[in-house]
Design a protein around this motif. Structure first.
Motif, mmCIF file in Angstrom:
data_model
loop_
_atom_site.group_PDB
_atom_site.id
_atom_site.type_symbol
_atom_site.label_atom_id
_atom_site.label_comp_id
_atom_site.label_asym_id
_atom_site.label_seq_id
_atom_site.Cartn_x
_atom_site.Cartn_y
_atom_site.Cartn_z
ATOM 1 N N UNK A 1 0.861 -1.178 0.000
ATOM 2 C CA UNK A 1 0.000 0.000 0.000
ATOM 3 C C UNK A 1 0.904 1.237 0.000
ATOM 4 N N UNK A 2 0.726 2.180 -0.939
ATOM 5 C CA UNK A 2 1.571 3.380 -0.925
ATOM 6 C C UNK A 2 1.241 4.273 0.268
ATOM 7 N N UNK A 3 2.275 4.809 0.881
ATOM 8 C CA UNK A 3 2.121 5.752 1.984
ATOM 9 C C UNK A 3 2.834 7.035 1.582
ATOM 10 N N UNK B 1 -5.590 -0.722 4.374
ATOM 11 C CA UNK B 1 -6.598 -0.821 3.319
ATOM 12 C C UNK B 1 -6.223 0.008 2.104
ATOM 13 N N UNK B 2 -6.834 -0.323 0.991
ATOM 14 C CA UNK B 2 -6.727 0.439 -0.250
ATOM 15 C C UNK B 2 -7.955 1.331 -0.332
ATOM 16 N N UNK B 3 -7.753 2.619 -0.084
ATOM 17 C CA UNK B 3 -8.878 3.565 -0.091
ATOM 18 C C UNK B 3 -8.759 4.557 -1.238
ATOM 19 N N UNK C 1 -7.817 -6.034 -2.537
ATOM 20 C CA UNK C 1 -6.517 -5.788 -1.909
ATOM 21 C C UNK C 1 -6.672 -5.570 -0.409
ATOM 22 N N UNK C 2 -7.750 -4.899 -0.025
ATOM 23 C CA UNK C 2 -7.990 -4.679 1.404
ATOM 24 C C UNK C 2 -8.221 -6.015 2.113
ATOM 25 N N UNK D 1 -14.364 -0.543 2.687
ATOM 26 C CA UNK D 1 -14.048 0.178 1.456
ATOM 27 C C UNK D 1 -15.035 -0.229 0.372
ATOM 28 N N UNK D 2 -14.839 0.331 -0.832
ATOM 29 C CA UNK D 2 -15.738 -0.019 -1.932
ATOM 30 C C UNK D 2 -16.320 1.166 -2.659
ATOM 31 N N UNK D 3 -15.719 2.368 -2.449
ATOM 32 C CA UNK D 3 -16.184 3.548 -3.175
ATOM 33 C C UNK D 3 -17.671 3.790 -3.003
#
Length: 417
Positions: free
Chosen positions: A116-118, A148-150, A167-168, A191-193
């Protein structure tokens, strides 16, 4: 972490008591957490905050993107009886560790299957679940969110939304397996937009975990933080949140980080959200706006905020808000704060933050009182129209009037960068 509901109504949301750790006082919900940057409340020292904003114990919202450099030092700090709040200069206060800074827009992209990018002050870091749990173990927060991927918002494609969920889930498999190594409460990310199916999938994965795997929920992926949260379309957000709340158990707190407007915040509380932050107060201050919206019924038409860069304030010797009893409004005038803006003095954003935090904390006290008497719909309508005929706009636009090379790095000029 334990959460007890005191009262719940169909129209006014719910009141609760959040017990975060032994020996600490219970926090009343809906709860306003204090957003920090680099471990500090923006522009305010711990002494100034406790002397001129509030002496009550607060819950600090710390973000890994701004304190990641502290992990190595904390790992070596002999702190058996002291925690993260002591290290950042707020001894006795509770804390919650998030991944992203809600005050600043998070760059899109940089996603990878296993990391996950920070986005930190030093650039982009790659965060694996293993590395994340090592950092959490070093920081030892009272509460932390799951990795998580947000990286989603209203415009995200279905494929990007589904990837964020997948990914989350992968990240959280590792988090759940290794959470016993960290003596902190975990918030399960949802998550999930803006896709109800994806959100349901994310909730289902969390609820499939054994009892006690996590202490609450955090809703991510509605916006990309910063000013984007102040301008999102609530008519699209609220149905998604309502859909999700209907699938959650009642005895776990629900957090929605970000600079949601006062009106959207009230509508989220009405749907059953519990934990919020002060990033809206910061976003207003850093764009030279003093919060002036009313939450007390009267016969006067109010505006949501005062632009202190307006030349009309040059000779206005009244407080930022006449009904406010914060230090800024008791001791200083609009003309003086406008003068600080004109001369790029550091005292300017300090006084604005003192006022905005005081005003927003008073707003949340009024929210809890309204829920107790089942009056949240009336408060929401007051905030929506401010005693006028049409709905007011609480969105915050970037204000860059001060920026120039000669004043860069001073006071308000630095605040607008």
């Amino acid at each position: 972490m334990k959460f007890v509901i005191d009262s719940i109504t169909k129209n006014s949301g719910r009141l609760g008591q959040l017990h975060i750790k032994d020996g600490a006082p219970e926090q009343r919900t809906p709860l306003l957490m204090q957003t920090t940057k680099g471990g500090s409340i923006p522009y305010l020292s711990g002494d100034v905050f406790e002397s001129h904003v509030t002496r009550k114990q607060q819950v600090l919202q710390l973000t890994l993107s701004t304190i990641d450099q502290m992990t190595e030092a904390l790992a070596q700090w002999n702190s058996a009886e002291r925690g993260l709040s002591d290290y950042v200069g707020f001894p006795g206060h509770l804390n919650v560790l998030l991944l992203r800074d809600p005050c600043e827009m998070t760059p899109a992209g940089g996603n990878d299957r296993d990391i996950q990018p920070l986005f930190t002050r030093r650039g982009k870091e790659s965060l694996s679940p293993q590395r994340y749990m090592e950092m959490v173990a070093s920081l030892r927060p009272d509460i932390y969110q799951g990795l998580c991927d947000a990286d989603t918002n209203e415009l995200s494609a279905k494929k990007r939304v589904q990837k964020s969920v997948d990914r989350t889930e992968k990240f959280m498999h590792y988090i759940y397996e290794h959470k016993s190594k960290v003596d902190s409460a975990l918030l399960a990310p949802i998550v999930g937009g803006y896709n109800t199916f994806a959100r349901t999938q994310s909730i289902k994965h969390a609820r499939e975990q054994p009892s006690g795997s996590y202490g609450g929920y955090i809703f991510e992926g509605f916006h990309t933080n910063g000013l984007t949260a102040t301008t999102l379309d609530a008519s699209k957000l609220l149905p998604i949140v309502e859909h999700c709340v209907g699938q959650l158990e009642e005895d776990k707190p629900r957090m929605v980080p970000g600079a949601y407007t006062p009106l959207t915040t009230l509508e989220l509380i009405g749907l059953g959200m519990d934990l919020f932050d002060t990033s809206y107060a910061y976003c207003a201050a850093v764009n030279f706006k003093a919060l002036t919206f009313t939450f007390v019924p009267d016969d006067v038409v109010h505006i949501p905020f005062l632009d202190i860069t307006d030349d009309a304030n040059k000779e206005d010797f009244t407080p930022l808000l006449k009904s406010c009893d914060c230090l800024t409004c008791r001791k200083h005038t609009r003309a003086y704060v406008h003068h600080l803006y004109k001369t790029n003095e550091l005292l300017g954003p300090i006084l604005l933050m003192v006022h905005n935090l005081h005003h927003y904390m008073s707003f949340f006290a009024a929210i809890r009182e309204s829920i107790a008497r089942d009056g949240l719909p009336q408060l929401t309508e007051l905030v929506r129209r401010q005693n006028g005929d049409s709905q007011v706009d609480y969105g915050i636009a970037p204000n860059s009037k001060v920026i120039n090379k000669a004043t860069m790095g001073k006071g308000f000029a630095a605040a607008a960068v």
